[in-house]
Design a protein around this motif. Structure first.
Motif, short mmCIF file in Angstrom:
data_model
loop_
_atom_site.label_atom_id
_atom_site.label_comp_id
_atom_site.label_asym_id
_atom_site.label_seq_id
_atom_site.Cartn_x
_atom_site.Cartn_y
_atom_site.Cartn_z
N PRO A 66 0.83 -1.23 0.00
CA PRO A 66 0.00 0.00 0.00
C PRO A 66 0.86 1.27 0.00
N VAL A 67 1.95 1.24 0.77
CA VAL A 67 2.81 2.44 0.86
C VAL A 67 3.46 2.74 -0.47
N ALA A 69 2.54 1.66 -3.47
CA ALA A 69 1.54 1.99 -4.49
C ALA A 69 1.11 3.44 -4.35
N LYS A 70 0.90 3.87 -3.11
CA LYS A 70 0.48 5.25 -2.87
C LYS A 70 1.60 6.23 -3.28
N ALA A 71 2.85 5.87 -2.95
CA ALA A 71 3.98 6.75 -3.28
C ALA A 71 4.14 6.90 -4.79
N LYS A 72 3.99 5.81 -5.54
CA LYS A 72 4.15 5.87 -6.98
C LYS A 72 3.04 6.66 -7.66
N SER A 73 1.88 6.72 -7.01
CA SER A 73 0.76 7.45 -7.62
C SER A 73 0.82 8.95 -7.35
N ARG A 74 1.68 9.33 -6.47
CA ARG A 74 1.77 10.76 -6.10
C ARG A 74 2.42 11.57 -7.23
#
Length: 470
Positions: A66-67, A69-74
């Motif tokens: 989750p971390v 995936a969230k970082a790459k979407s930023r």
């Protein structure tokens, strides 16, 4: 050669930029990898079940997926010097204790055997694991792979590897190289300008000196040029002195004329006295003439002896100046040697001396003291005083002072006091000495690095030798 050397230095320096940047990035990735593995270890310690590959895989997925995936979407705009970063580009994968990939942030590595790759292979052996490889076979993009172990109960149960693509690193490296090249060009221009200025500053006085030497060679009446660089000015002055010494005609002419003049007077007196002795004269007159011949003969002998002392001093280039000299003992020895003259004129010598030592040549130092002391005796009044003292000054020097009670020296005579063959009439006899004693004293002091001064002081004359404290 200078340009080639500078070019070589620049290239060598640029060659070090890339590895230095990579070392810095590797250190940061290593921190990231250890932080992530520590995160998994904390989660594993909370579980009460045995740690199997599935438990490890689930823990990694739950904590990292989750971390990441969230970082790459930023999406963001991070202005890092001249480079603008817009997204996170690191990748992460994890393996079990056998080196099989059980988690991959990109999804294409899971199930692959990475046990042969250095990052995994070395980490499973509890060593530092890292490598530089292509991110994916068949692609041009390479990356740094930095791994850290996942431990449970002191055993390595898996490995986490953080991947940093080199594309962005290359941007920083290229920027650094460009800046260094630019700075190097500025430095090179500055050095070239500075070198040109130094060449002009150096060549100009050398050119002046060259014209001066050429004028001297052509026997022109030319003044020594004004040179602002001390070293070149000193070189020119030494060359000027050397030319003057090599030419030497004026010096030899004056030396010969003065010597001839000094010898002419006593020789004339001797010849005249000897001619008178051939005639029939009373005994007392004959004895007076014989005494005169002896006196003038001694004067000639003194001139010759002093000239020999000067010649010895001038020609001896290997004088030992490292002998230890006891100043007090040397002066007292000279006073004892002059005791007959002191007794004859009833001169009182008052000395205030301590046992101080200096380095120098004992023979020439004693010769200097003897000359100064005999000079003081010659000019001291009957029943007069001579005072000798040694004083330490605040500027780290000693002053040896020999003062005698006498008539002050005329100002015009003080200017010529150290000139060769210059002498003043003795007050008792009206006779002059060889005029070489003080010239010898000055030369001895010069060789030793001492300073000699003679001046009128307190109703008398004072000779002062200044030398550094050893």
């Amino acid at each position: 050669m200078l340009i080639l050397g500078f070019y070589y230095l620049i290239n060598k320096t640029i060659d070090t930029i890339r590895p230095q940047y990579l070392e810095t990035v590797e250190e940061s990735i290593n921190d990231t990898s250890n932080v992530l593995s520590s995160l998994i270890e904390v989660d594993l310690q909370k579980k009460n079940t045995p740690i199997t590959d599935k438990v490890l895989q689930k823990s990694i997925r739950d904590n990292l997926f989750p971390v990441l995936a969230k970082a790459k979407s930023r999406k963001f705009q991070a202005k890092i010097y001249s480079f603008t970063k817009t997204q996170v580009d690191i990748q992460v994968y994890a393996t079990d204790k056998n080196g099989i990939v059980i988690f991959d942030s990109e999804g294409f590595r899971e199930g692959l055997d990475y046990s042969k790759f250095n990052d995994v292979h070395l980490t499973l052996q509890d060593k530092y694991g890292a490598r530089s490889s292509l991110i994916k076979a068949g692609e041009d993009s390479s990356a740094l792979f930095i791994a850290s172990p996942i431990r449970f109960n002191q055993s390595i149960v898996g490995v986490i590897t953080v991947i940093k693509p080199k594309d962005n690193i290359a941007v920083f490296i290229d920027l650094a190289k460009a800046k260094f090249y630019q700075a190097s060009i500025y430095v090179a221009i500055f050095i070239a300008i500075l070198f040109l200025i130094l060449v002009l500053i150096t060549l100009r006085p050398i050119s002046k000196l060259s014209r001066y030497v050429k004028g001297i060679r052509n026997q022109e009446k030319i003044q020594f040029p004004k040179i602002n660089i001390p070293e070149i000015r000193l070189l020119g002055q030494e060359m000027d002195r050397l030319i003057e010494e090599l030419d030497g005609k004026k010096y030899i002419e004056n030396y010969t004329q003065t010597l001839t003049h000094e010898l002419k007077s006593p020789l004339s007196s001797i010849i005249a006295s000897s001619e008178l002795l051939e005639s029939d004269l009373p005994m007392n007159k004959q004895l007076s003439l014989i005494s005169n011949i002896q006196t003038e003969g001694k004067r000639i002998q003194e001139i010759i002896d002093r000239l020999l002392d000067l010649a010895s001093l001038e020609n001896n280039k290997n004088i030992n100046l490292k002998e230890e000299i006891n100043i007090k003992n040397t002066i007292e020895d000279c006073i004892n040697s002059c005791e007959p003259e002191l007794t004859k004129k009833r001169i009182q010598v008052i000395s205030k001396l301590e046992n101080k030592f200096i380095l120098g040549n004992i023979f020439y130092f004693r010769l200097t003291i003897m000359n100064l002391l005999k000079n003081a005796i010659d000019f001291t009044k009957q029943n007069g005083k001579i005072q000798i003292s040694l004083e330490e000054k605040s500027n780290k020097t000693w002053e040896l002072i020999i003062w005698n009670e006498s008539t002050p020296i005329e100002p015009y005579a003080l200017e010529k006091i150290f000139d060769r063959f210059y002498s003043m009439p003795r007050p008792d006899t009206g006779r002059k000495s060889s005029g070489l004693g003080l010239s010898l004293v000055k030369q001895v002091c010069s060789i030793h690095g001492f300073k000699i001064e003679i001046q009128n002081e307190n109703s008398g004359v004072q000779a002062k030798i200044i030398f550094p404290i050893s």
